[in-house]
Motif scaffolding. Structure first.
Motif, PDB file in Angstrom:
ATOM      1  N   CYS A  50       0.830  -1.199   0.000  1.00 15.82           N
ATOM      2  CA  CYS A  50       0.000   0.000   0.000  1.00 15.82           C
ATOM      3  C   CYS A  50       0.867   1.252   0.000  1.00 15.82           C
ATOM      4  O   CYS A  50       0.616   2.198  -0.762  1.00 15.82           O
ATOM      5  CB  CYS A  50      -0.926  -0.028   1.209  1.00 15.82           C
ATOM      6  SG  CYS A  50      -1.924   1.457   1.435  1.00 15.82           S
ATOM      7  N   LEU A  79       0.936   4.288  -2.756  1.00 14.54           N
ATOM      8  CA  LEU A  79       0.614   5.660  -2.372  1.00 14.54           C
ATOM      9  C   LEU A  79       1.760   6.614  -2.695  1.00 14.54           C
ATOM     10  O   LEU A  79       1.535   7.764  -3.107  1.00 14.54           O
ATOM     11  CB  LEU A  79       0.280   5.720  -0.882  1.00 14.54           C
ATOM     12  CG  LEU A  79      -1.047   5.053  -0.464  1.00 14.54           C
ATOM     13  CD1 LEU A  79      -1.194   5.057   1.041  1.00 14.54           C
ATOM     14  CD2 LEU A  79      -2.230   5.761  -1.126  1.00 14.54           C
ATOM     15  N   PHE A 116      -5.241   0.265   0.850  1.00 12.73           N
ATOM     16  CA  PHE A 116      -5.111   1.160  -0.305  1.00 12.73           C
ATOM     17  C   PHE A 116      -6.480   1.545  -0.839  1.00 12.73           C
ATOM     18  O   PHE A 116      -6.721   2.707  -1.182  1.00 12.73           O
ATOM     19  CB  PHE A 116      -4.287   0.507  -1.406  1.00 12.73           C
ATOM     20  CG  PHE A 116      -4.153   1.367  -2.632  1.00 12.73           C
ATOM     21  CD1 PHE A 116      -3.197   2.370  -2.688  1.00 12.73           C
ATOM     22  CD2 PHE A 116      -5.003   1.199  -3.717  1.00 12.73           C
ATOM     23  CE1 PHE A 116      -3.088   3.194  -3.804  1.00 12.73           C
ATOM     24  CE2 PHE A 116      -4.905   2.010  -4.844  1.00 12.73           C
ATOM     25  CZ  PHE A 116      -3.936   3.009  -4.883  1.00 12.73           C
TER      26      PHE A 116
END
Length: 416
Positions: free
Chosen positions: A171, A175, A212
């Motif tokens: 995740c 990001l 996410f």
């Protein structure tokens, strides 16, 4: 039977000719029987020729075979949209439109988000597959073979890494890539939508990271960006629940449907927030065959069979069988090429890798041939064509599922 009249640009996985099928079994024109773990690439969650769907098609064909809904509405379309929108597990008012396919659903979703936001930029993900039409090609997360030799594609489209426990992308990594995208490539305020599969199909059944998905939903809410969930392959019970986005704890703004929506009859849909679906002017959406009465009848029959209780039962039954067998293979070190088990629920992939962790694409090709000779049809996937996609009908009889897994086990053990 000659195939000279068929475009050679169509790739064939299994060089056989099928004549008929029943639930999870098919027969070719020589009379050979196969257990079907392909399911029309995720179209036949209820199997071949489900009797309730066949009867609905037969009955509708005696009443009305076609009418263009935008010329004069017909009852099957109206009834299906009432049932379908009620089947979508979200808390907001839902409306939608029917299409001929999943790719056409994606194309119409792009029109809808442009009309609703006044923006054009789309963010998709590495490994994605959303169709083979010109606009959907640019959404796909790999070049070969889909984007080769077709020139400039409709855009603008940007891609981010797809975070999943099944591919090792975290995740945080996704990001950070998103932060870089908005810093270097495009202003976040110019983005119309994100389009994402809750479980990627073509990439090898990679399940989206939950954290996410929730971070993405928060960003979309903050920046007034629309979120499209492509449930064309993961929907209609494939993971053991109605749709795979439910496991993520989010609600998308638009949902793309297709494949198992109508038991094998061509049909797709875009559904979502009513305010979005009503954005374009009259005539902005529609189509001659979209929502054909026979396809609608098949879809209505499909929804009648797909109760939550049945979906859970089928999903648990198939998941337990696949996971249990895979764990046994790992414990016994059945094959040096046996890699990870990907996906969730009954939507599972089996990765083949070499000793150094690289994709064992050659062995997967061998496995397809060995299994076919033994009476089992399998479907490849993954960027390197090294992951087996298991897409047996949810309705497969336990004995037939076990027989298919026995064949797969023997073929995995025979790989060299």
């Amino acid at each position: 039977m000659s195939r000279e009249t068929i475009s050679q640009s169509i790739s064939i996985v299994h060089p056989i000719s099928l004549s008929h099928g029943k639930n999870a079994e098919v027969w070719d024109t020589t009379g050979k029987r196969y257990i079907d773990f392909v399911g029309g690439i995720g179209v036949l969650n209820l199997g071949h020729c489900h009797p309730h769907i066949v009867e609905a098609i037969r009955e509708q064909a005696t009443k009305l075979t076609h009418y263009a809904f935008n010329a004069a509405p017909h009852a099957p379309y109206i009834e299906l949209m009432d049932r379908l929108t009620a089947f979508i597990p979200v808390d907001y008012p839902v409306s939608g439109m029917l299409t001929n396919s999943g790719a056409e659903a994606a194309e119409n979703a792009l029109k809808i988000v442009r009309g609703a936001t006044g923006r054009t930029a789309v963010i998709a993900f590495d490994g994605a597959f959303h169709g083979r039409t010109l606009a959907t090609l640019n959404l796909n997360g790999k070049v070969a073979p889909y984007k080769q030799k077709v020139g400039v594609l409709p855009g603008p489209v940007y891609h981010l890494p797809f975070p999943s426990k099944d591919n090792g992308v975290t995740c945080d990594e996704a990001l950070k890539a998103m932060e870089r995208l908005f810093s270097v490539e495009i202003d976040v305020d110019d983005v119309a939508c994100f389009i994402i599969e809750p479980v990627q199909g073509e990439a090898g059944f990679l399940a989206l990271d939950v954290a996410f998905a929730q971070a993405l939903r928060r960003l979309c809410d903050e920046k007034k960006i629309l979120l499209i969930a492509d449930e064309i392959q993961s929907g209609f019970g494939r993971t053991g629940q109605r749709f795979a986005f439910s496991r993520l704890g989010i609600e998308p703004d638009l949902i793309l449907l297709g494949k198992s929506i109508a038991g094998g009859v061509p049909l797709g849909a875009v559904v979502g927030r009513k305010s979005l679906l009503d954005t374009l002017p009259k005539g902005g959406l529609g189509g001659t065959y979209s929502g054909n009465p026979i396809a609608c009848a098949a879809a209505l029959a499909t929804l009648e069979v797909m109760t939550d209780e049945q979906l859970k039962h089928w999903g648990v039954q198939q998941e337990e069988a696949i996971v249990g067998r895979y764990q046994s293979w790992r414990a016994r070190q059945l094959s040096p090429y046996l890699g990870r088990l990907t996906g969730v629920g009954a939507m599972r992939g089996i990765e083949l890798v070499n000793s150094d962790g690289t994709p064992a694409s050659k062995q997967l090709t061998q496995l397809l041939s060995l299994a076919r000779d033994a009476g089992l049809l399998l479907m490849p996937s993954g960027k390197s064509r090294h992951i087996i996609r298991l897409l047996a009908p949810l309705t497969i009889e336990p004995a037939v599922l076990e027989e298919g897994l026995n064949i797969l086990e023997a073929c995995l053990a025979a790989l060299d």
